[in-house]
Design a protein around this motif. Structure first.
Motif, PDB file in Angstrom:
ATOM      1  N   LYS A 163       3.497   2.390 -16.485  1.00 52.11           N
ATOM      2  CA  LYS A 163       2.042   2.955 -16.004  1.00 52.11           C
ATOM      3  C   LYS A 163       2.325   4.291 -15.182  1.00 52.11           C
ATOM      4  O   LYS A 163       3.083   4.209 -14.076  1.00 52.11           O
TER       5      LYS A 163
ATOM      6  N   GLY B  22      -7.590   2.761  -8.952  1.00 52.34           N
ATOM      7  CA  GLY B  22      -6.062   2.800  -8.545  1.00 52.34           C
ATOM      8  C   GLY B  22      -5.334   1.640  -8.745  1.00 52.34           C
ATOM      9  O   GLY B  22      -5.393   1.058  -9.898  1.00 52.34           O
ATOM     10  N   GLU B  23      -4.872   1.066  -8.033  1.00 55.09           N
ATOM     11  CA  GLU B  23      -4.038  -0.159  -8.125  1.00 55.09           C
ATOM     12  C   GLU B  23      -5.070  -1.438  -8.386  1.00 55.09           C
ATOM     13  O   GLU B  23      -6.148  -1.465  -7.999  1.00 55.09           O
ATOM     14  N   HIS B  24      -4.647  -2.384  -9.522  1.00 48.16           N
ATOM     15  CA  HIS B  24      -5.458  -3.267  -9.622  1.00 48.16           C
ATOM     16  C   HIS B  24      -4.894  -4.399  -8.743  1.00 48.16           C
ATOM     17  O   HIS B  24      -3.895  -5.142  -9.198  1.00 48.16           O
TER      18      HIS B  24
ATOM     19  N   ARG C  19       5.115   5.333  -4.982  1.00 42.85           N
ATOM     20  CA  ARG C  19       4.715   3.891  -5.279  1.00 42.85           C
ATOM     21  C   ARG C  19       5.887   3.006  -5.014  1.00 42.85           C
ATOM     22  O   ARG C  19       6.737   2.988  -5.893  1.00 42.85           O
TER      23      ARG C  19
ATOM     24  N   ASP D 218      -0.692   6.688 -14.807  1.00 38.52           N
ATOM     25  CA  ASP D 218      -1.916   7.248 -14.518  1.00 38.52           C
ATOM     26  C   ASP D 218      -2.687   6.651 -13.243  1.00 38.52           C
ATOM     27  O   ASP D 218      -3.894   6.295 -13.426  1.00 38.52           O
ATOM     28  N   TYR D 219      -1.901   6.626 -12.258  1.00 39.38           N
ATOM     29  CA  TYR D 219      -2.694   5.861 -11.135  1.00 39.38           C
ATOM     30  C   TYR D 219      -3.428   7.087 -10.343  1.00 39.38           C
ATOM     31  O   TYR D 219      -2.981   8.095 -10.233  1.00 39.38           O
TER      32      TYR D 219
ATOM     33  N   TRP E 290       1.813   2.113  -1.280  1.00 38.83           N
ATOM     34  CA  TRP E 290       1.718   3.566  -1.732  1.00 38.83           C
ATOM     35  C   TRP E 290       2.106   4.266  -0.546  1.00 38.83           C
ATOM     36  O   TRP E 290       1.451   4.087   0.654  1.00 38.83           O
TER      37      TRP E 290
END
Length: 259
Positions: free
Chosen positions: A60, A37-39, A182, A62-63, A108
């Motif tokens: 980006k 997911g998110e970093h 997002r 491709d979450y 999100w």
């Protein structure tokens, strides 16, 4: 009426679905692995709450939080309008004082919904109207990237019916759509508190494919009939969209003026 517990903060907007959010604030535990997911490390802040930025960074898409198979059953339910900076943030003197000493971060939202059976694929024009999402808003439908809106202070619309990812009742049965949003509020543009997330309502608008007025598509220009007189002429200037034919259309319109 809703059969849900009022304690879950699900009031009117969520009676027909779920609207969830997940924060990547370092103070909030992420349920998904970093590589899924998110970093969180991508949003470490320097002094003043400003995120280092690079013009060369790619968009980006491709979450994992944007996919349909993500288990979001444990995510809290929230109402839109919603400000995740207020609800999730922790006041800290180390944060930007212009932002109320609250952290700037990213969150999100996910909504599960089914289209009504009367929404027909060949005749329906569907769009989502976002009255406000701060700051950079990315939108996915059933894992398909739809739109990016970068102006946190303006409303916008996103068309759904022309997306191949949309599931219709007539062809897909009782299938459920998943909308993922997002909201990146890790940076701002004002020297005041700006908040973060869906700070205004989101509305699904249905019109016919043929002969419709787009949102904010009607403008009325008032002109004085005679200079210095108290009489004016109102001239409607509508914008008409039609996806079903290329022929010229004549649409009657009128303006009602209250004294």
């Amino acid at each position: 009426e809703s059969d849900r517990d009022p304690a879950d903060k699900c009031m009117v907007w969520q009676q027909t679905g779920r609207y969830c959010y997940h924060s990547v604030d370092p103070n909030v535990t992420c349920t998904a692995p970093d590589d899924d997911g998110e970093h969180v490390s991508d949003y470490e802040h320097v002094t003043g709450g400003i995120r280092p930025r690079s013009a060369a960074l790619p968009l980006k898409k491709d979450y994992a939080f944007a996919t349909t198979d993500l288990d979001d059953g444990a995510w809290p339910l929230v109402d839109a309008p919603h400000d995740f900076s207020i609800e999730n943030g922790t006041f800290d003197p180390a944060n930007d004082f212009k932002h109320g000493y609250l952290p700037r971060t990213t969150s999100w939202y996910r909504k599960h919904f089914k289209l009504p059976v009367e929404f027909e694929k060949d005749t329906s024009h569907l769009e989502l109207h976002f009255q406000g999402c701060f700051h950079v808003c990315s939108i996915w439908l059933n894992g398909e990237f739809l739109a990016l809106h970068t102006a946190g202070y303006t409303g916008f619309t996103v068309r759904l019916d022309n997306s191949s990812a949309l599931l219709w009742p007539e062809s897909d049965g009782d299938a459920e759509n998943v909308l993922a949003i997002r909201a990146d509020a890790s940076f701002g543009s004002g020297h005041w508190y700006e908040g973060g997330g869906l700070y205004r309502e989101v509305t699904l608008i249905k019109t016919d494919l043929s002969a419709r007025f787009p949102l904010h598509g009607v403008f009325v220009a008032p002109e004085l009939a005679v200079p210095s007189s108290r009489k004016a002429v109102a001239k409607p200037q509508p914008l008409v969209q039609d996806d079903s034919t290329s022929e010229d259309l004549t649409i009657p319109a009128w303006v009602e003026v209250e004294p």
